[in-house]
Design a protein around this motif. Sequence first.
Motif, PDB file in Angstrom:
ATOM      1  N   GLU A 139       0.851  -1.174   0.000  1.00 18.10           N
ATOM      2  CA  GLU A 139       0.000   0.000   0.000  1.00 18.10           C
ATOM      3  C   GLU A 139       0.895   1.235   0.000  1.00 18.10           C
ATOM      4  O   GLU A 139       1.773   1.371   0.857  1.00 18.10           O
ATOM      5  N   VAL A 140       0.709   2.117  -0.979  1.00 21.04           N
ATOM      6  CA  VAL A 140       1.589   3.267  -1.161  1.00 21.04           C
ATOM      7  C   VAL A 140       0.759   4.532  -1.290  1.00 21.04           C
ATOM      8  O   VAL A 140      -0.223   4.564  -2.044  1.00 21.04           O
ATOM      9  N   ASN A 141       1.156   5.558  -0.575  1.00 21.13           N
ATOM     10  CA  ASN A 141       0.530   6.865  -0.731  1.00 21.13           C
ATOM     11  C   ASN A 141       1.027   7.485  -2.036  1.00 21.13           C
ATOM     12  O   ASN A 141       2.230   7.516  -2.304  1.00 21.13           O
ATOM     13  N   LYS A 142       0.116   7.966  -2.851  1.00 20.19           N
ATOM     14  CA  LYS A 142       0.467   8.526  -4.162  1.00 20.19           C
ATOM     15  C   LYS A 142       1.474   9.668  -4.078  1.00 20.19           C
ATOM     16  O   LYS A 142       2.189   9.943  -5.042  1.00 20.19           O
ATOM     17  N   ASN A 143       1.522  10.337  -2.943  1.00 21.63           N
ATOM     18  CA  ASN A 143       2.375  11.513  -2.798  1.00 21.63           C
ATOM     19  C   ASN A 143       3.682  11.209  -2.079  1.00 21.63           C
ATOM     20  O   ASN A 143       4.402  12.125  -1.690  1.00 21.63           O
ATOM     21  N   SER A 144       4.012   9.931  -1.908  1.00 24.27           N
ATOM     22  CA  SER A 144       5.170   9.567  -1.103  1.00 24.27           C
ATOM     23  C   SER A 144       5.942   8.431  -1.737  1.00 24.27           C
ATOM     24  O   SER A 144       5.413   7.669  -2.549  1.00 24.27           O
ATOM     25  N   LEU A 145       7.215   8.314  -1.339  1.00 28.58           N
ATOM     26  CA  LEU A 145       8.033   7.170  -1.726  1.00 28.58           C
ATOM     27  C   LEU A 145       7.994   6.067  -0.674  1.00 28.58           C
ATOM     28  O   LEU A 145       8.556   4.996  -0.868  1.00 28.58           O
ATOM     29  N   GLU A 146       7.343   6.327   0.440  1.00 25.69           N
ATOM     30  CA  GLU A 146       7.316   5.356   1.535  1.00 25.69           C
ATOM     31  C   GLU A 146       6.235   4.318   1.296  1.00 25.69           C
ATOM     32  O   GLU A 146       5.084   4.646   1.017  1.00 25.69           O
ATOM     33  N   THR A 164     -10.544  -7.593  -4.807  1.00 25.04           N
ATOM     34  CA  THR A 164     -11.178  -6.594  -5.677  1.00 25.04           C
ATOM     35  C   THR A 164     -12.304  -5.836  -4.988  1.00 25.04           C
ATOM     36  O   THR A 164     -12.542  -4.666  -5.290  1.00 25.04           O
ATOM     37  N   GLN A 165     -12.976  -6.492  -4.047  1.00 19.83           N
ATOM     38  CA  GLN A 165     -14.121  -5.825  -3.426  1.00 19.83           C
ATOM     39  C   GLN A 165     -13.744  -4.820  -2.351  1.00 19.83           C
ATOM     40  O   GLN A 165     -14.584  -4.044  -1.890  1.00 19.83           O
ATOM     41  N   LYS A 166     -12.473  -4.821  -1.946  1.00 18.67           N
ATOM     42  CA  LYS A 166     -12.051  -3.892  -0.897  1.00 18.67           C
ATOM     43  C   LYS A 166     -11.710  -2.536  -1.502  1.00 18.67           C
ATOM     44  O   LYS A 166     -10.912  -2.438  -2.436  1.00 18.67           O
ATOM     45  N   ASN A 167     -12.270  -1.479  -0.965  1.00 17.14           N
ATOM     46  CA  ASN A 167     -11.997  -0.128  -1.454  1.00 17.14           C
ATOM     47  C   ASN A 167     -10.815   0.478  -0.716  1.00 17.14           C
ATOM     48  O   ASN A 167     -10.671   0.321   0.496  1.00 17.14           O
ATOM     49  N   ASN A 168      -9.959   1.178  -1.459  1.00 21.87           N
ATOM     50  CA  ASN A 168      -8.806   1.846  -0.862  1.00 21.87           C
ATOM     51  C   ASN A 168      -9.143   3.284  -0.490  1.00 21.87           C
ATOM     52  O   ASN A 168     -10.085   3.870  -1.017  1.00 21.87           O
ATOM     53  N   ALA A 169      -8.376   3.825   0.409  1.00 20.19           N
ATOM     54  CA  ALA A 169      -8.454   5.256   0.682  1.00 20.19           C
ATOM     55  C   ALA A 169      -8.090   6.009  -0.600  1.00 20.19           C
ATOM     56  O   ALA A 169      -7.400   5.493  -1.486  1.00 20.19           O
ATOM     57  N   LYS A 170      -8.526   7.236  -0.681  1.00 23.53           N
ATOM     58  CA  LYS A 170      -8.409   8.034  -1.904  1.00 23.53           C
ATOM     59  C   LYS A 170      -6.986   8.119  -2.433  1.00 23.53           C
ATOM     60  O   LYS A 170      -6.745   8.018  -3.645  1.00 23.53           O
ATOM     61  N   ASP A 171      -6.012   8.335  -1.560  1.00 25.82           N
ATOM     62  CA  ASP A 171      -4.638   8.564  -1.994  1.00 25.82           C
ATOM     63  C   ASP A 171      -3.766   7.312  -1.949  1.00 25.82           C
ATOM     64  O   ASP A 171      -2.547   7.407  -2.103  1.00 25.82           O
ATOM     65  N   ILE A 172      -4.362   6.142  -1.717  1.00 24.07           N
ATOM     66  CA  ILE A 172      -3.603   4.911  -1.603  1.00 24.07           C
ATOM     67  C   ILE A 172      -3.710   4.091  -2.886  1.00 24.07           C
ATOM     68  O   ILE A 172      -4.800   3.902  -3.434  1.00 24.07           O
ATOM     69  N   ILE A 173      -2.564   3.626  -3.374  1.00 24.98           N
ATOM     70  CA  ILE A 173      -2.551   2.709  -4.513  1.00 24.98           C
ATOM     71  C   ILE A 173      -1.942   1.385  -4.054  1.00 24.98           C
ATOM     72  O   ILE A 173      -1.218   1.325  -3.047  1.00 24.98           O
ATOM     73  N   ASN A 174      -2.230   0.323  -4.792  1.00 29.35           N
ATOM     74  CA  ASN A 174      -1.684  -0.996  -4.500  1.00 29.35           C
ATOM     75  C   ASN A 174      -0.684  -1.387  -5.574  1.00 29.35           C
ATOM     76  O   ASN A 174      -1.031  -1.425  -6.765  1.00 29.35           O
ATOM     77  N   LEU A 175       0.551  -1.652  -5.183  1.00 29.95           N
ATOM     78  CA  LEU A 175       1.583  -2.080  -6.127  1.00 29.95           C
ATOM     79  C   LEU A 175       1.816  -3.577  -5.975  1.00 29.95           C
ATOM     80  O   LEU A 175       2.212  -4.037  -4.897  1.00 29.95           O
TER      81      LEU A 175
END
Length: 431
Positions: free
Chosen positions: A305-312, A321-332
Motif C-alpha cells: 500500500e503506497v501513498n500517491k504523494n510519497s516514496l514510503e 477486488t471488493q475492498k476499497n482503498n483510501a483516496k490517496d492509496i494505490i496498491n503495487l
Amino acid sequence: MKIPSPEIDKLAGIEYYTTSVNGIGGHIKKNYADFSVREIVSENFLNQLSPAPERRFPFPIYRIEKKGIDSSHAIMLLKKKTGLNLKIVGMKDAKATTVQYASTNRSNKTGRMTSDYDTGSVRLSLVGYAKKPIEKNNLVGNAFKIRITNIKNIRANKITKFSSEIDFMGNYYGLQRFGSERLVTHLVGEAILKRQFSRAVEILMTHTTKYDSRFSIEIREKLRDLRNNPSVMQEIPRGMDIERNLAREILNGKDSITALRSIPITIRRLFVQAFQAFLFNKTLSKAIENDFSLIKPINNDLCFEVNKNSLEFGKIRKFETQKNNAKDIINLPIIRLPGYSFQPGNNRFDKILKEFMTLENMTAKDFFIKEMQELSESGGFRQASFYCKDFAYSIDDVESLTVEFAAPKGSYATILLRELIKPANPVAAGF
C-alpha cells in the motif's frame, strides 16, 4: 511486440524492455559528476537528531560523500583512516558521486568530531546523534540527477512519450547488482546455496565473460593455477582486494569457507542476495512475457500500500477486488524474494517463482546455510513495477540531456535509463 534485451542483460535475467518508445541512444557515467545520487532519509529520523551526544542520544550519525569508489570500499577506507566501524543502509556504485548516511554500532567515546574527514574520494561529516543506529527503515529512497551524453538525435516529444510509460516499467535489479560486465555475484551466491564452497571461491577468482576487460581475463587465467604459481599474487592489482584475500588464504592452506570469510561481511552477503535478485528478474521477465499487468493487481496478489504523494511503502496485504482503498492509496503488486521462510501462495507471481526454483533444484530450506549462517536469507518482497516520482528532464545541448527523478530504496536508476536509452551494447554505453 515486446522488445528483447541485449545479451548481457539476459545473463542477469533481464529478458525484455517494458516501454515501447525507441531508445534515444547515448552514454552514461562518462565521468563521476554525470551520475549523482542522494539518499532520502526519513525527515522524522533527521528531525529527532541531537546536535550533541547525550545519554539518550549516544549514536553519531554521519553523512558520507564519495566519488569513484563503491560503498563497501569507502567504509573499509574510512575504518582504516579513522577507526570508525560504520554501518550503512544502502549500497552505492563506484561510478558516481553519492551522498549517503551511516552510523556506528556503538557510541563514539571521543565525542563530537571537530572537523570533517576528507580522503579526497570520500568525505565524512557528522550530522548529529541518534537514539539508535540508522536502520534500513530510516531510508525512504534516492534522488537522482543524471547526464546522458553522445545522443545522436534528441527529440523532446520522444522523451515526453517515454515519461508517460514510466509507470509500466519492470522493477528489475540492474547489472551492477551482478557485478556489471563480469556478472559474477549471483553465480557465487548459487554455489554457496548449493554448498559448493570451493566452486564459489573458484568463480570469484577466475570467472570471466566476454564483456570483461582484457587485463581481468589475463590475471584470472593465471589465478587458475595459483598453487603451482604463487608468484601471481604479486600481479594482483590493488583494486582486486577480494581476489588477493582469497589467494592469500588458499596459499596459507585454509579451507574454502575460511577463505570466503576473508571477504568483508557487507560484500559477502551480496552473493546470496544477488541470486535472490536473479530469480526475481527471471520471474519478472516471465510475467512480462505472459503479459501480466505490473501495476494493476488481481485477486490473491500481494501488494504494497503506497501513498500517491510519497516514496514510503506501507503495509503488505493480499489484494481483494471488493475492498476499497483510501483516496490517496494505490496498491503495487509484489514479487517475493525467495528465502528459507518462502511459502508460495496461489498468486500469479508465486507460481512462476516456484517453477524457477524447481528448475534450479532448490527449495526454501537451502537459503538457511548452516555452514555460513551469516549468509542465510529469510526472503523478502519487492514491487514488480518501477515506482518513480518527479521525473523531469532538461536538454543541455544538441548531444546531451539531464534527467532527474526519485525512486524508492532498492530501485535502480539504471533500469529507467536503459529503457530511455535502449543501448545495443550496455557495457559500451556505461551501464
